[in-house]
Enzyme design. Structure first.
Site, PDB file in Angstrom:
ATOM      1  N   MET A 134      27.461 -17.261  -3.975  1.00  0.00           N
ATOM      2  CA  MET A 134      26.555 -16.642  -4.937  1.00  0.00           C
ATOM      3  C   MET A 134      25.222 -16.367  -4.265  1.00  0.00           C
ATOM      4  O   MET A 134      24.692 -17.220  -3.558  1.00  0.00           O
ATOM      5  CB  MET A 134      26.331 -17.586  -6.123  1.00  0.00           C
ATOM      6  CG  MET A 134      25.306 -17.059  -7.111  1.00  0.00           C
ATOM      7  SD  MET A 134      25.061 -18.161  -8.526  1.00  0.00           S
ATOM      8  CE  MET A 134      23.854 -19.301  -7.853  1.00  0.00           C
ATOM      9  N   ASN A 135      24.654 -15.154  -4.504  1.00  0.00           N
ATOM     10  CA  ASN A 135      23.231 -14.991  -4.211  1.00  0.00           C
ATOM     11  C   ASN A 135      22.495 -14.585  -5.479  1.00  0.00           C
ATOM     12  O   ASN A 135      22.576 -15.314  -6.482  1.00  0.00           O
ATOM     13  CB  ASN A 135      22.935 -14.146  -2.964  1.00  0.00           C
ATOM     14  CG  ASN A 135      23.544 -12.771  -2.893  1.00  0.00           C
ATOM     15  OD1 ASN A 135      24.747 -12.620  -2.877  1.00  0.00           O
ATOM     16  ND2 ASN A 135      22.724 -11.745  -2.840  1.00  0.00           N
ATOM     17  N   ASP A 136      21.775 -13.491  -5.495  1.00  0.00           N
ATOM     18  CA  ASP A 136      20.797 -13.202  -6.559  1.00  0.00           C
ATOM     19  C   ASP A 136      21.307 -13.364  -7.998  1.00  0.00           C
ATOM     20  O   ASP A 136      22.414 -12.946  -8.316  1.00  0.00           O
ATOM     21  CB  ASP A 136      20.328 -11.744  -6.474  1.00  0.00           C
ATOM     22  CG  ASP A 136      20.037 -11.291  -5.075  1.00  0.00           C
ATOM     23  OD1 ASP A 136      20.106 -12.100  -4.152  1.00  0.00           O
ATOM     24  OD2 ASP A 136      19.760 -10.098  -4.912  1.00  0.00           O
ATOM     25  N   ARG A 253      17.485  -0.024  -4.162  1.00  0.00           N
ATOM     26  CA  ARG A 253      18.341  -0.916  -4.949  1.00  0.00           C
ATOM     27  C   ARG A 253      17.607  -1.850  -5.902  1.00  0.00           C
ATOM     28  O   ARG A 253      16.401  -1.931  -5.926  1.00  0.00           O
ATOM     29  CB  ARG A 253      19.213  -1.750  -4.012  1.00  0.00           C
ATOM     30  CG  ARG A 253      18.474  -2.578  -3.008  1.00  0.00           C
ATOM     31  CD  ARG A 253      19.483  -3.410  -2.209  1.00  0.00           C
ATOM     32  NE  ARG A 253      18.853  -4.289  -1.259  1.00  0.00           N
ATOM     33  CZ  ARG A 253      18.685  -3.998   0.015  1.00  0.00           C
ATOM     34  NH1 ARG A 253      19.108  -2.845   0.497  1.00  0.00           N
ATOM     35  NH2 ARG A 253      18.104  -4.855   0.830  1.00  0.00           N
ATOM     36  N   GLU A 305      12.794  -6.176  -2.134  1.00  0.00           N
ATOM     37  CA  GLU A 305      14.024  -6.237  -2.929  1.00  0.00           C
ATOM     38  C   GLU A 305      13.717  -6.803  -4.314  1.00  0.00           C
ATOM     39  O   GLU A 305      12.666  -7.393  -4.547  1.00  0.00           O
ATOM     40  CB  GLU A 305      15.054  -7.160  -2.255  1.00  0.00           C
ATOM     41  CG  GLU A 305      15.384  -6.780  -0.825  1.00  0.00           C
ATOM     42  CD  GLU A 305      16.449  -7.667  -0.195  1.00  0.00           C
ATOM     43  OE1 GLU A 305      17.335  -7.112   0.430  1.00  0.00           O
ATOM     44  OE2 GLU A 305      16.387  -8.905  -0.322  1.00  0.00           O
TER      45      GLU A 305
HETATM   46  C1  FRU Z   1      18.761  -9.705  -2.151  1.00  0.00           C
HETATM   47  C2  FRU Z   1      19.796  -8.637  -1.911  1.00  0.00           C
HETATM   48  C3  FRU Z   1      19.585  -7.481  -2.851  1.00  0.00           C
HETATM   49  C4  FRU Z   1      20.951  -6.861  -2.933  1.00  0.00           C
HETATM   50  C5  FRU Z   1      21.835  -8.086  -2.892  1.00  0.00           C
HETATM   51  C6  FRU Z   1      23.152  -7.877  -2.232  1.00  0.00           C
HETATM   52  O1  FRU Z   1      19.142 -10.982  -1.833  1.00  0.00           O
HETATM   53  O2  FRU Z   1      19.755  -8.222  -0.569  1.00  0.00           O
HETATM   54  O3  FRU Z   1      18.591  -6.582  -2.449  1.00  0.00           O
HETATM   55  O4  FRU Z   1      21.131  -6.116  -4.087  1.00  0.00           O
HETATM   56  O5  FRU Z   1      21.117  -9.079  -2.197  1.00  0.00           O
HETATM   57  O6  FRU Z   1      23.976  -8.976  -2.396  1.00  0.00           O
END
Ligand code: FRU
Length: 557
Positions: A134-136, A253, A305
């Site tokens: 998991m990220n964002d 994005r 971002e």
């Molecule tokens: C930030 C990011 C966002 C992108 C996503 C891709 O952590 O780089 O800019 O949408 O992660 O997983």
């Protein structure tokens, strides 16, 4: 009978048909819900095409196939898939044959996938994905008593890839339930970060109260797409005219959409290279460019971002100002990822920053606080933020396997003034108080430590292995710091061992330190300082020494 049942539930898949040294076919010929694919973290990245009737590609993803040993399994939901077309690309002079991979023997069918926790570092009161990477945090909104949290998710491994929107829900921002993923990759690309709104007045025509999500379709280029839900966010339908917004810029994005009551229109803010672009719309479908913000302002040491933009009250003044969130990676104060913000005015068209361009303000002065955004439609006018508790410098290497990464505890945002500047207040959300259990003498692996400070204070958490984290409040220098150089396992990345230092705007009176197995969030009870750092002790810190302050430890179960 039972034997037959077990046989169909855990039937081993048949040996693959080899098409070449680098390519194999697996026929999905058992009536099971899942095919469990054996993964090895350092295995070989394979591309899997799921073919349906007449061999059409129904899904495509990558997975680190087990070559030597199985670290864990990931479940592929079979649905109408008939065949898996699996290919790898060996580097030059690599003579191996896909036939010899360990994964084939372990590939198996199952009607269930066991997500029982196997990780000693899995937090208890922070959100984590049941499995996978998991990220964002994405598409966060509140509706009918429920907080919805989507997130950048890899269902096929615990490293970044195959970006999909996973989905969890909660009634109290603390206890989360995993839901089926909502938005999956399509021909326009994988599903990168974005937001969701509740369209109460049916401005888009999907129905009053429809949930409308915005995300980046990330393929060869990045563009913005939309999907809507008319069942309260359980399932989403992609809008038939996607993409809704394009721009020939490589990094374009992370759309954040919000209703701007001042101008009675929707606004969207998103990242485009080193700027944030702002758009407006009456119907969520057609977007008009308004302005850009960022050139020359704040930190630019990396990609901009995951923006956010909101109006917040300034404590004790009766005034309101706008705050623009800009996550940046790399270029954070201690290397890698971090969340900066700007204070100013926004008239629905243009954001004007009130500080000098060279002023940089950070929302959290730890190393593990990124991609922070807020919930749409939160009750009581609240602005509740969640961050991803990691840092791109080492997020893929932290010592967990079944899952990777957690979100921060929820934090309520407002503004305060100090010496002629306006800063962001980051308060532990009120829901956290309900977690407090009985008062205990020594820290446990899940607890809240409340420290009342008068002057210089030194706080040390330690275990019998000599691993420790020290926190220092220097009242004269007006700084708070946390040192994790000897905190436990720090060897998985050179960028991990460090000391982080925060400015203190005024004096610290009470610190609330939230410990949850692998994270320490030191939050000023008045919201004027926040610091979030990961730690991986080989055993929990079970002693606390406080010099210069008075601590109470509350157990959290
Ligand atoms: C930030 C990011 C966002 C992108 C996503 C891709 O952590 O780089 O800019 O949408 O992660 O997983």
């Amino acid at each position: 009978m039972l034997a037959m049942l077990v046989a169909t539930l855990f039937a081993a898949a048949q040996t693959p048909e080899l098409l070449s040294r680098q390519r194999a076919l697996v026929r999905l010929d058992q009536p099971a819900t899942y095919l469990l694919i054996p993964v090895e973290e350092q295995g070989m990245n394979a591309t899997v095409n799921v073919l349906g009737a007449d061999n059409r590609v129904m899904q495509s993803f990558s997975v680190r196939l087990a070559v030597n040993k199985v670290d864990y399994y990931v479940p592929l939901e079979i649905k109408d898939g008939k065949v898996l077309d699996i290919s790898v690309r060996f580097p030059q002079n690599d003579e191996r044959n896909i036939r010899d991979f360990a994964c084939w023997e372990e590939l198996k069918y199952s009607n269930t996938f066991d997500t029982t926790n196997r990780e000693k570092f899995r937090p208890v009161y922070h959100h984590t994905p049941a499995y996978g990477w998991m990220n964002d945090p994405n598409g966060m909104y509140y509706k009918d008593g429920v907080y919805h949290l989507s997130y950048q998710w890899n269902p096929y491994g615990s490293m970044w890839g195959n970006m999909t929107w996973g989905h969890s829900t909660s009634r109290d921002l603390i206890h989360w339930e995993t839901q089926p993923a909502t938005i999956w990759a399509d021909g326009l690309g994988s599903i990168f970060s974005g937001s969701a709104v509740v369209d109460k007045d049916n401005t888009a025509g999907f129905g009053a109260g429809a949930v409308v999500a915005f995300y980046t379709s990330a393929g060869a280029s990045q563009m913005q797409s939309m999907a809507y839900s008319t069942d309260g966010g359980r399932t989403f339908t992609k809008y038939e005219h996607n993409p809704v917004l394009t721009l020939p810029v490589a990094d374009f994005r992370d759309p954040k959409v919000f209703w701007n009551e001042d101008v009675r229109r929707w606004n969207m803010i998103l990242a485009a290279g080193q700027e944030m672009r702002i758009y407006s719309s009456a119907n969520l479908k057609e977007w008009t460019y308004e302005s850009s913000f960022g050139e020359g302002y704040g930190a630019h040491g990396g990609v901009w971002e995951c923006p956010d933009l909101m109006k917040l009250p300034v404590r004790g003044t009766g005034q309101q100002k706008w705050m623009l969130v800009c996550n940046i990676n790399p270029g954070g104060p201690f290397g890698g990822s971090a969340t900066q913000y700007f204070i100013g005015q926004f008239d629905g068209h243009k954001f004007t920053c009130e500080s000098a361009p060279e002023v940089t303000k950070w929302m959290d002065y730890g190393k593990d606080h990124y991609a922070t955004v807020t919930f749409s439609n939160a009750p009581e006018g609240r602005h509740i933020a969640l961050a991803w508790m990691s840092n791109w410098q080492y997020a893929n290497q932290v010592p967990t396997m079944q899952f990777r990464s957690a979100n921060s505890v929820p934090r309520d945002l407002d503004l305060f003034e100090y010496q002629g500047q306006t800063y962001l207040g980051v308060m532990p959300s009120k829901e956290l108080l309900a977690l407090r259990g009985k008062v205990v003498k020594q820290p446990t692996q899940t607890c809240e430590i409340v420290v009342n400070l008068k002057n210089n204070t030194q706080i040390t958490l330690a275990n019998a292995k000599g691993e420790q984290v020290t926190m220092t409040y220097d009242a004269k220098a007006r700084t708070f710091s946390m040192n994790r150089e000897k905190s436990g396992d720090v060897g998985f990345s050179e960028a991990f061992p460090c000391e982080t230092v925060a400015p203190v705007y005024g004096s610290l009176k009470q610190l609330r330190i939230f410990i949850d197995r692998c994270s320490i969030e030191a939050l000023d009870a008045e919201g004027k300082m926040a610091m979030t750092n990961l730690v991986f002790p080989s055993e929990p810190y079970n002693t606390l020494t406080v010099k210069g302050g008075k601590a109470t430890i509350y157990e959290i179960n």
